[in-house]
Enzyme design. Structure first.
Site, short mmCIF file in Angstrom:
data_model
loop_
_atom_site.label_atom_id
_atom_site.label_comp_id
_atom_site.label_asym_id
_atom_site.label_seq_id
_atom_site.Cartn_x
_atom_site.Cartn_y
_atom_site.Cartn_z
N PRO A 107 1.24 -0.94 -0.40
CG PRO A 107 -0.49 -1.26 2.34
CD PRO A 107 0.67 -1.71 1.22
CG PHE A 108 2.20 2.73 2.79
CD1 PHE A 108 1.81 3.84 3.06
CD2 PHE A 108 2.24 1.32 3.35
CE1 PHE A 108 0.72 3.89 3.78
CE2 PHE A 108 1.41 1.76 4.43
CZ PHE A 108 0.53 3.26 4.66
N GLY B 20 6.58 3.11 0.11
CA GLY B 20 8.56 2.47 1.04
C GLY B 20 7.63 2.44 2.66
CG MET B 21 7.42 -0.14 6.11
SD MET B 21 7.21 0.86 7.29
CE MET B 21 7.71 1.01 8.99
CG HIS C 239 11.17 9.33 2.14
ND1 HIS C 239 10.99 10.16 2.90
CD2 HIS C 239 10.93 8.74 2.96
CE1 HIS C 239 10.04 10.74 4.23
NE2 HIS C 239 10.00 9.11 3.60
CD GLU C 240 10.85 4.97 3.19
OE1 GLU C 240 10.61 4.14 4.02
OE2 GLU C 240 9.68 4.99 1.65
CE1 TYR D 41 4.46 11.17 4.82
CE2 TYR D 41 6.55 10.64 4.20
CZ TYR D 41 5.20 9.71 4.76
OH TYR D 41 4.98 8.38 4.90
CG MET E 108 -2.98 2.56 0.37
SD MET E 108 -3.78 3.27 2.03
CE MET E 108 -2.60 3.48 3.06
CE LYS E 109 3.18 10.14 -4.39
NZ LYS E 109 4.18 10.42 -4.70
ZN LIG Z 1 8.84 8.29 5.27
#
Ligand SMILES: [Zn+2]
Length: 649
Positions: free
Chosen positions: A291-292, A294-295, A320-321, A414, A604-605
């Protein structure tokens, strides 16, 4: 004014935010270590679990331990030292059970004193109701050979996988044994995989049904939401001295090629913020239903395949991750109302890394502009709600009590968080702010913090570093905005535009298209030379002006740029949402590609803006078609989008 006085008092009295999204008595007793043991039965989508808890008492007397659980079957609780079974019961509230789960009360059978260690074990079972877990059939995987399992614990979903103190304010080390029943299944967790078996098994198993035993250990303290697992026909390929890519075999070479510079990205961030202390860095490219984007699971980032575009334009998600290794994983927010302590700082560091990667600060500003557009749209959307909770999502301190903390998740922490740090940096200059961030990391290393901790730290740091005169000026400019930035629901008190030469042509072209009313601007072909983020800015600028966009303009845009056939999902979802919002994609033919897109992308985004744009009838139909494909978190968010639609157009 009243609020300001209360907040000032709050700062003065050093009041600390408590976590309102946990049922655990985490102030009285704190997890030190968890040892997890799972038997994966992926064919039946069931996991048999045992956990051994090592807890330290912080109350003067402790007779009960309260843990968070979500839809799981607790079998029994016992002391491993003497086998004594402990009484337990579940405090159940039908609404909270769905939203946040339940409180598991364990009676210890004796009183423990301050400083003592409590050790017990829980045996339990979980299945498809575990909303952190995605159990996939072989047909849903790339390799189609075996079932697949992956987790997503942030925000409060770890409690559906393990009974525990599910709050980011509690950090602990963990170890794990994962037992598999098929030799095809490989397992990774957010810790170091051990080469030899170190831990004894807690349960008794039929040895004939065991294919493999994997063991993991993480000796750095983490919050519950960073525990992660992936199991399937996955393999690992090295991308450098300390980085690697993990995925199913079908696309692994493609993923490795795209992410071949991972070592360098880690280096760029180290150059700005200091040593990467976690050892190796691995990134798993998951199935498309993740759903994202990244995590940031430590040592095991999870990423969506949409970041693999073919031209490395999506790798900023990887940067970012990696940046979370410092902000989020080393210093963590102490509750989900302070998520910007993770995300705002992470975006700030990500953009420092991107400055080195792009070799052009203007292109970094383009990212900030795209983020700014999305933030402003959301602030408007949240403020138009009648619900005070939803309104608060526009701030950096959303209300989360009695709600699933995921409800408040958006771009706001963010971008609004990033912009606050960007503003603070400008007050004292880049070099000094860089040092402030390094010192903040040192002071709160492996701890959890909130906005008041950061404020206090920053002010005392400035007092030491600046002259008395400069300190007074800087403190005044910070105090003028800090609380408004965090607690107000409107736009941030200082509005940034991030105007720069790299976005000038983009904005001019977008305006020229609107003014042309369907006639192509003379220089329309400059679009082809834009970088991916400039194209994103182009589409996000058009989205903000959607009410002025006629069908003739959309037809002409499609003719000029073939936008419906782009490969980059970052651009496609923006174009598709715009196509629906402007009624360009109104008939079945025009909607077909969009319908196909939401059937293969579960991020989701990217799917949420499309579902928001659709009418209730079509949204419901498409959702039903793709229900089996979507992750439980994606389902939850689409369901709430559909629920909020009252009119069928
Ligand atoms: Zn983040």
């Amino acid at each position: 004014m009243k609020l300001v006085i209360i907040l000032l008092l709050c700062h003065m009295l050093y009041c600390v935010d408590v976590d309102k999204n946990t049922f655990s008595n985490y102030k009285d007793v704190k997890t030190q270590h968890l040892h997890i043991e799972w038997l994966l039965n992926l064919n039946d989508k069931v996991i048999d679990g045992s956990v051994e808890y090592t807890l330290k008492v912080f109350a003067s007397q402790l007779t009960e331990v309260h843990l968070d659980i979500y839809k799981m079957n607790i079998l029994f609780v016992y002391y491993p030292s003497n086998g004594q079974v402990l009484k337990h019961h579940v405090e159940y509230d039908p609404i909270q059970s769905e939203e946040q789960g339940d409180k598991l009360v364990i009676e210890l059978g004796q009183a423990y004193k301050y400083g003592e260690i409590v050790k017990f074990r829980i045996k339990y079972q979980i299945g498809e109701d575990a909303r952190a877990l995605s159990f996939m059939d072989p047909s849903q995987t790339d390799d189609k050979k075996a079932p697949y399992l992956f987790s997503q614990c942030e925000a409060n979903n770890c409690r559906s996988m393990i009974p525990l103190q599910d709050t980011p304010s509690i950090k602990f080390t963990y170890s794990a044994t994962v037992i598999t029943q098929s030799p095809l299944i490989n397992v990774f967790m957010s810790g170091n995989r051990l080469q030899t078996q170190k831990f004894e098994l807690m349960g008794n198993y039929d040895l004939n049904s065991i294919a493999n035993i994997f063991q993991f250990e993480l000796n750095i303290k983490i919050p519950a939401y960073l525990i992660a697992i992936v199991a399937g026909t996955v393999e690992e390929r090295s991308t450098g001295t300390r980085t690697a890519v993990i995925s199913e075999s079908k696309n692994i070479q493609k993923y490795k090629d795209e992410l071949e510079d991972l070592d360098q990205y880690v280096q760029y961030l180290e150059d700005y913020i200091g040593e990467y202390k976690w050892g190796s860095y691995k990134i798993v490219i998951l199935p498309a239903s993740f759903p994202f984007g990244g995590m940031e699971n430590p040592l095991l980032t999870f990423a969506n395949p949409t970041i693999i575009v073919g031209d490395k334009s999506g790798v900023s998600v990887a940067v970012h991750e990696i940046a979370h290794s410092w902000f989020g994983n080393t210093i963590t927010c102490n509750n989900w109302s302070n998520m910007w302590i993770n995300e705002g700082f992470c975006v700030f560091l990500e953009r420092k890394g991107l400055k080195t990667l792009f070799k052009d600060i203007n292109l970094v500003h383009v990212n900030s502009q795209v983020g700014n557009n999305e933030m402003n749209t959301l602030i408007k959307e949240f403020n138009s709600s009648q619900d005070d909770f939803v309104k608060s999502y526009a701030s950096l301190h959303p209300k989360t009590e009695n709600h699933n903390a995921d409800d408040s998740f958006s771009t706001i922490p963010y971008e609004r968080g990033f912009q606050l740090l960007y503003y603070l940096e400008k007050q004292i200059n880049e070099t000094r702010f860089q040092q402030l961030l390094k010192d903040w990391l040192q002071e709160y290393e492996y701890k959890s913090a909130d906005e008041s901790d950061f404020y206090r730290f920053m002010i005392s740091w400035l007092k030491v570093q600046l002259s008395a005169e400069e300190f007074t000026t800087v403190k005044k400019s910070i105090d003028n905005v800090y609380n408004k930035w965090i607690y107000d629901y409107g736009k941030p008190p200082i509005e940034e535009t991030f105007d720069n030469p790299a976005s000038k042509d983009v904005l001019q072209l977008a305006n020229a298209w609107i003014e042309g009313k369907g006639t192509k601007p003379q220089n329309y072909q400059i679009f082809d030379g834009f970088k991916s983020n400039q194209k994103q800015l182009f589409l996000s600028t058009l989205s903000a002006l959607a009410k002025d966009i006629t069908e003739a303009i959309m037809v002409s845009l499609e003719d000029a740029y073939h936008l419906s056939d782009l490969r980059d999902a970052e651009l496609l979802f923006r174009w598709y949402a715009l196509s629906i919002n402007t009624k360009y994609a109104k008939d079945t033919t025009n909607l077909q590609k969009i319908r196909a897109f939401v059937g293969v992308v579960g991020r989701m985004k990217m799917v949420n803006p499309i579902y928001k744009a659709l009418n209730k009838e079509t949204a419901t139909q498409w959702y039903q078609e793709n229900y089996a494909f979507y992750h439980p978190l994606t389902r939850q968010s689409i369901e709430s989008i559909i629920k909020s639609k009252t009119i069928i157009i």
